[in-house]
Design a protein around this motif. Structure first.
Motif, PDB file in Angstrom:
ATOM      1  N   HIS A  55       0.840  -1.197   0.000  1.00  0.00           N
ATOM      2  CA  HIS A  55       0.000   0.000   0.000  1.00  0.00           C
ATOM      3  C   HIS A  55       0.872   1.244   0.000  1.00  0.00           C
ATOM      4  CE1 HIS A  55       0.837  -0.425   4.338  1.00  0.00           C
ATOM      5  NE2 HIS A  55       0.646   0.892   4.394  1.00  0.00           N
ATOM      6  N   VAL A  56       0.274   2.358  -0.356  1.00  0.00           N
ATOM      7  CA  VAL A  56       0.952   3.655  -0.433  1.00  0.00           C
ATOM      8  C   VAL A  56       0.273   4.602   0.546  1.00  0.00           C
ATOM      9  CG1 VAL A  56       1.428   5.650  -1.895  1.00  0.00           C
ATOM     10  CG2 VAL A  56       1.645   3.350  -2.827  1.00  0.00           C
ATOM     11  N   CYS A  57       1.076   5.344   1.328  1.00  0.00           N
ATOM     12  CA  CYS A  57       0.551   6.369   2.231  1.00  0.00           C
ATOM     13  C   CYS A  57       0.694   7.736   1.562  1.00  0.00           C
ATOM     14  CB  CYS A  57       1.308   6.376   3.559  1.00  0.00           C
ATOM     15  SG  CYS A  57       1.040   4.904   4.566  1.00  0.00           S
ATOM     16  N   LEU A  58      -0.381   8.487   1.553  1.00  0.00           N
ATOM     17  CA  LEU A  58      -0.392   9.786   0.876  1.00  0.00           C
ATOM     18  C   LEU A  58      -0.938  10.835   1.832  1.00  0.00           C
ATOM     19  CD1 LEU A  58       0.188  11.182  -1.818  1.00  0.00           C
ATOM     20  CD2 LEU A  58      -2.147  10.667  -2.511  1.00  0.00           C
ATOM     21  N   SER A  59      -0.110  11.837   2.121  1.00  0.00           N
ATOM     22  CA  SER A  59      -0.513  12.882   3.049  1.00  0.00           C
ATOM     23  C   SER A  59       0.249  14.162   2.730  1.00  0.00           C
ATOM     24  CB  SER A  59      -0.220  12.449   4.497  1.00  0.00           C
ATOM     25  OG  SER A  59      -0.332  13.530   5.397  1.00  0.00           O
ATOM     26  N   ALA A  60      -0.406  15.295   2.906  1.00  0.00           N
ATOM     27  CA  ALA A  60       0.252  16.581   2.674  1.00  0.00           C
ATOM     28  C   ALA A  60       1.388  16.804   3.657  1.00  0.00           C
ATOM     29  CB  ALA A  60      -0.767  17.714   2.784  1.00  0.00           C
ATOM     30  N   ALA A  61       1.332  16.144   4.834  1.00  0.00           N
ATOM     31  CA  ALA A  61       2.377  16.309   5.840  1.00  0.00           C
ATOM     32  C   ALA A  61       3.689  15.636   5.449  1.00  0.00           C
ATOM     33  CB  ALA A  61       1.893  15.754   7.175  1.00  0.00           C
ATOM     34  N   GLU A  73       1.698   0.869  -8.517  1.00  0.00           N
ATOM     35  CA  GLU A  73       2.720   0.048  -7.881  1.00  0.00           C
ATOM     36  C   GLU A  73       2.193  -0.688  -6.656  1.00  0.00           C
ATOM     37  OE1 GLU A  73       6.052   2.553  -7.122  1.00  0.00           O
ATOM     38  OE2 GLU A  73       6.390   3.016  -9.250  1.00  0.00           O
ATOM     39  N   ALA A  74       1.075  -0.264  -6.112  1.00  0.00           N
ATOM     40  CA  ALA A  74       0.434  -0.946  -4.990  1.00  0.00           C
ATOM     41  C   ALA A  74      -1.080  -0.858  -5.193  1.00  0.00           C
ATOM     42  CB  ALA A  74       0.840  -0.304  -3.665  1.00  0.00           C
ATOM     43  N   PRO A  75      -1.813  -1.888  -4.771  1.00  0.00           N
ATOM     44  CA  PRO A  75      -3.260  -1.877  -5.013  1.00  0.00           C
ATOM     45  C   PRO A  75      -4.056  -1.023  -4.039  1.00  0.00           C
ATOM     46  CG  PRO A  75      -2.627  -3.900  -3.891  1.00  0.00           C
ATOM     47  CD  PRO A  75      -1.348  -3.152  -4.171  1.00  0.00           C
ATOM     48  N   VAL A  76      -3.403  -0.495  -3.006  1.00  0.00           N
ATOM     49  CA  VAL A  76      -4.127   0.207  -1.948  1.00  0.00           C
ATOM     50  C   VAL A  76      -3.461   1.554  -1.683  1.00  0.00           C
ATOM     51  CG1 VAL A  76      -4.872   0.132   0.466  1.00  0.00           C
ATOM     52  CG2 VAL A  76      -4.821  -1.978  -0.895  1.00  0.00           C
ATOM     53  N   VAL A  77      -4.280   2.590  -1.509  1.00  0.00           N
ATOM     54  CA  VAL A  77      -3.807   3.912  -1.110  1.00  0.00           C
ATOM     55  C   VAL A  77      -4.536   4.301   0.166  1.00  0.00           C
ATOM     56  CG1 VAL A  77      -3.623   6.348  -1.711  1.00  0.00           C
ATOM     57  CG2 VAL A  77      -3.320   4.614  -3.484  1.00  0.00           C
ATOM     58  N   ALA A 115       3.672   6.786  -7.306  1.00  0.00           N
ATOM     59  CA  ALA A 115       3.586   5.343  -7.065  1.00  0.00           C
ATOM     60  C   ALA A 115       2.143   4.870  -7.184  1.00  0.00           C
ATOM     61  CB  ALA A 115       4.157   5.009  -5.692  1.00  0.00           C
ATOM     62  N   ALA A 116       1.205   5.663  -6.649  1.00  0.00           N
ATOM     63  CA  ALA A 116      -0.204   5.310  -6.780  1.00  0.00           C
ATOM     64  C   ALA A 116      -0.652   5.410  -8.234  1.00  0.00           C
ATOM     65  CB  ALA A 116      -1.051   6.222  -5.894  1.00  0.00           C
TER      66      ALA A 116
END
Length: 662
Positions: free
Chosen positions: A226-232, A249-253, A244-245
């Motif tokens: 999974h990929v973590c996506l955050s403005a921080a 490259e990973a099925p989960v965000v 990556a999303a």
């Protein structure tokens, strides 16, 4: 383009016309514009890439939406430049952005600015490659075993997971039990979606929740799934995660509000945790809410949806009552077995024992509960609505609120020996004198977390006291006797749960001039109370409030669904969202009147106001039935376009379904 003169340019041989969304924040320009693709840019000018175009004599940014064979316009300018060959804007996200802009009376350019993070050239160079990503889905080898046992306390839970595994699109509103590991349950739902060959997107309110979900998903799916996506994350890390999303490259965000537009291949599930948290509301135009964006994605893409929390918003209740979603709740016997013993201090039996309980900040019941819990070597959580020491003070003689002599902002004390200072302009008021009586002594109007920690530290000497709030948010605290003073949303998790939870200063939540005051108070209380041990293990919750109040009743019974249904029924009767659609128009009085005069509002629209807003502006509210929501948004957006076309000087802010109406 190097070495090619403008006069020598030729159109690309195939689909030579590019439809471009220009990044210009003017409502009357909210439409695609056609440009010719020069032959030398044919290979790079793909749908989704960033471009530069000439617009009104200036070189501006834009997104290439699509390539077509012809245009209705006889003379077209050429694209000036492809900024990056990476197609950052997926077609389904462009479609979603248009739908969100239309819903919130905004422009496509504003939404795309939220959906696509700023370019980071170094990251693109590191990753390399220009080909668009394949819309791939998880393969059978990617799937992990789905264990439905975590959802067994909810009768509809296992069926929800089976539907996800089967590739169907169930929609659920989930009321979590106290003590529930919500991150693990979301990881179960994501794993079921991946097992069904589809991707998932989960949005949480803050970085702490994101870290918790990250750990749960890593344990369930394995690393790098999974990929973590955050403005921080910062510009570089955020853009790397976004690409990556985008490349699948990973099925989960997973992520915070910034992830609501994240591209996910073959999206099968959208989920949001604690949708009542105001961090889910975007503060930039056109002010979309993450819940509504995700539900729009589910509707457009045929994906499943999961809206969960310990509390339930009126918006989530509307999903259930309109049969758009099905509620996933535990039966009452399970709720009673998992709930701590919850007691109010303001009911008749408590007032008979302690007549001062109605006005005391820490009534005897709360004090004895904390004492007994600490003696039993268990931690105590104390939730205080306000941070700081004394965030609001008043004259000790006449009780007049202390205000700043310069800007009329509220004065606050940073510490016991501190000097009062303004919370708005920051100026120190060392020589403050009450304008009513001339008194110079100050007393507390509102007590903050630091002052509470100081008072309880004196009341229970030798007991460790920890604070968790804006300056430092704790994630966990150890088992054993200890006091934890936390502001709402910053409550750390205790090993084996808290022995007692004290909910202080309930009046600060319940008396706010806000349509959602009761809903927000219950949400904060349930979030804290969920960290307590069950009653069978000695867990107790004391709420310093009158037990007859509806939010307190819902807390005592742990019945967020009942309170949400009650709130929704009252809002239907009074004509407030979400039972109706409402838009606020804020700005200088003349500008607001000008916009509304030019708006072709639906015949059944009601205009309410004006009411004072901040900085000398005023606010008007426009209300229509839910079926007329699209017409209202279109009318307001068109009127805003008319004002920008004639270069009206004063700006007007449009918000559809704002969180705050007052």
């Amino acid at each position: 383009m190097t070495g090619t003169r403008r006069s020598d340019r030729r159109p690309a041989p195939g689909s030579p016309v590019a439809r471009v969304c220009v990044d210009v924040p003017l409502a009357h320009l909210d439409r695609p514009f056609d440009y010719l693709v020069p032959a030398e840019l044919d290979a790079e000018a793909l749908p989704g890439v960033r471009v530069k175009v000439r617009f009104a004599g200036q070189l501006v940014d834009g997104w290439l939406l699509e390539r077509v064979e012809r245009s209705d316009h006889p003379r077209l300018a050429y694209l000036e430049k492809v900024v990056s060959p990476v197609p950052v804007l997926a077609p389904e996200i462009a479609q979603l952005a248009r739908a969100v802009a239309d819903r919130y009376a905004g422009s496509l350019a504003d939404v795309l600015r939220l959906a696509v993070p700023p370019r980071h050239a170094r990251v693109e160079k590191e990753l390399g490659g220009t080909a668009p990503p394949a819309d791939t889905a998880p393969t059978g080898a990617d799937a992990v075993p789905v264990d439905p046992r975590g959802w067994r306390d909810y009768p509809a839970g296992p069926a929800f997971l089976r539907a996800l595994t089967g590739g169907r699109a169930p929609r659920a509103v989930w009321s979590a039990l106290p003590g529930e590991d919500w991150a693990a349950r979301y990881a179960d739902a994501v794993a079921a979606t991946v097992a069904g060959g589809r991707g998932a997107l989960v949005v949480v309110a803050d970085a702490r929740d994101l870290d918790r979900l990250d750990v749960a998903l890593t344990g369930t799916l394995g690393p790098d799934r999974h990929v973590c996506l955050s403005a921080a994350l910062g510009p570089a890390r955020r853009y790397r995660a976004f690409l990556a999303a985008r490349r699948g490259e990973a099925p989960v965000v997973i992520g915070t509000r910034a992830a609501m537009f994240a591209p996910v291949g073959r999206l099968g599930l959208v989920a949001i945790w604690d949708d009542g948290d105001d961090l889910h509301a975007e503060p930039r135009a056109p002010y979309p809410h993450a819940r509504e964006v995700l539900l729009t994605r589910a509707q457009l893409g045929g994906a499943a949806a999961l809206v969960g929390g310990y509390a339930r918003t009126a918006e989530a209740q509307l999903l259930v009552e309109t049969s758009w979603a099905r509620e996933v709740v535990a039966d009452r016997a399970t709720v009673r077995a998992r709930t701590p013993a919850i007691v109010p201090t303001g009911d008749d039996p408590q007032l008979a024992r302690d007549p001062g309980a109605a006005t005391a900040r820490l009534p005897s019941l709360a004090w004895t509960t904390a004492r007994d819990t600490l003696r039993a070597d268990a931690p105590v959580l104390v939730q205080v609505p306000r941070r700081g020491y004394l965030p609001s003070v008043a004259c000790a003689d006449c009780r007049t609120p202390a205000r700043c002599p310069h800007c009329a902002g509220p004065l606050a004390l940073p510490s016991a020996a501190g000097t009062p200072a303004c919370r708005w302009c920051g100026r120190v008021a060392a020589a403050y004198a009450c304008p009513e009586c001339g008194g110079r002594r100050l007393r507390a109007s509102v007590t903050g977390a630091r002052r509470t920690a100081e008072e309880l530290g004196r009341a229970f000497p030798g007991v460790p006291v920890r604070t968790s709030g804006r300056e430092e948010v704790l994630t966990t605290v150890p088992a054993g006797a200890g006091l934890v003073i936390a502001t709402p949303g910053a409550e750390p998790v205790a090993e084996a749960g808290y022995g007692a939870v004290l909910l202080l200063d309930s009046w600060a939540l319940l008396t706010r001039a806000d349509l959602r005051a009761g809903e927000e108070a219950l949400r904060r209380w349930l979030t804290a109370a969920a960290l307590a041990r069950p009653a069978s293990a000695g867990g107790r919750v004391v709420v310093v409030a009158d037990g007859a109040l509806a939010p307190v009743q819902a807390l005592l019974r742990w019945d967020a669904a009942w309170f949400a249904a009650r709130e929704l029924a009252e809002r239907r009767e009074l004509g407030f969202p979400p039972a109706v659609k409402m838009a606020s128009v804020t700005g200088p009085a003349e500008a607001v009147a000008d916009l509304l005069a030019g708006a072709r509002l639906p015949d059944d629209a009601e205009v309410l106001g004006p009411v004072p807003a901040d900085e000398g502006r005023e606010r008007m509210l426009v209300r229509v039935p839910r079926a007329r929501a699209a017409a209202l948004a279109e009318a307001l957006h068109t009127a805003a376009g008319q004002r920008t076309a004639r270069k009206a000087a004063d700006p007007v802010r449009l918000q559809v379904d704002p969180l705050s109406l007052f």
